[in-house]
Scaffold this motif. Structure first.
Motif: not given
Length: 164
Positions: A124-129
């Motif tokens: 969901k965020g800009a950076d993939k975790q």
């Protein structure tokens, strides 16, 4: 004695299996046919279980088994059966090498299954975790339901953790 014919058949069947194991291990470096960063490849892939264990260490016994039927050595030191004894001893030693390779491959595979795949945990965020959501709890895949969310990046092992 028909053990030479069986050994040749065993050698013929081991060759394509060893080649398939090497190719499968190479494919693990390119999930979904794409090149990914070195950090996002599971640690167990770098142990080369398919290339070293099931590949290289299986090709040696296969080659020995293939040549075992043609071993019609006339003996050494005046003893006719010496050549056949050496051939059988070498086949046993190379079979032991194959067993060691298979054991190494099974151990690496078991550790990889227990550890789980390297996945994107949050999309969901800009950076993939990235992480290994299945390694925190032993056998968590069987106790907790994980579902793949959408078609966004499901092909590169992306899981959405949904507990509850």
């Amino acid at each position: 004695m028909c053990s030479g014919g069986f050994a040749k058949c065993l050698g013929i069947s081991l060759m394509p299996l060893a080649i398939a194991c090497v190719l499968c291990n190479i494919l693990l470096f390119f999930p979904d046919g794409k090149s990914v960063e070195k950090d996002h490849i599971a640690e167990q892939v770098w142990y080369f279980g398919g290339i070293l264990g099931s590949g290289v260490l299986m090709i040696f016994p296969a080659l020995v088994f293939l040549g075992l039927k043609n071993n019609d050595c006339c003996g050494c030191c005046g003893n006719e059966s010496c050549g056949r004894r050496f051939a059988m001893l070498s086949s046993i030693l190379f079979a032991a090498v194959g067993v060691v390779g298979a054991g190494y491959s099974v151990i690496v595979s078991a550790v990889a299954i227990n550890h789980g795949p390297e996945c994107v945990i949050d999309i969901k965020g800009a950076d993939k975790q990235w992480g290994t959501p299945f390694s925190n709890e032993r056998w968590s895949r069987l106790r907790t339901s994980y579902s793949c969310e959408g078609q966004q990046a499901a092909s590169s092992c992306i899981y959405s953790v949904s507990r509850g």
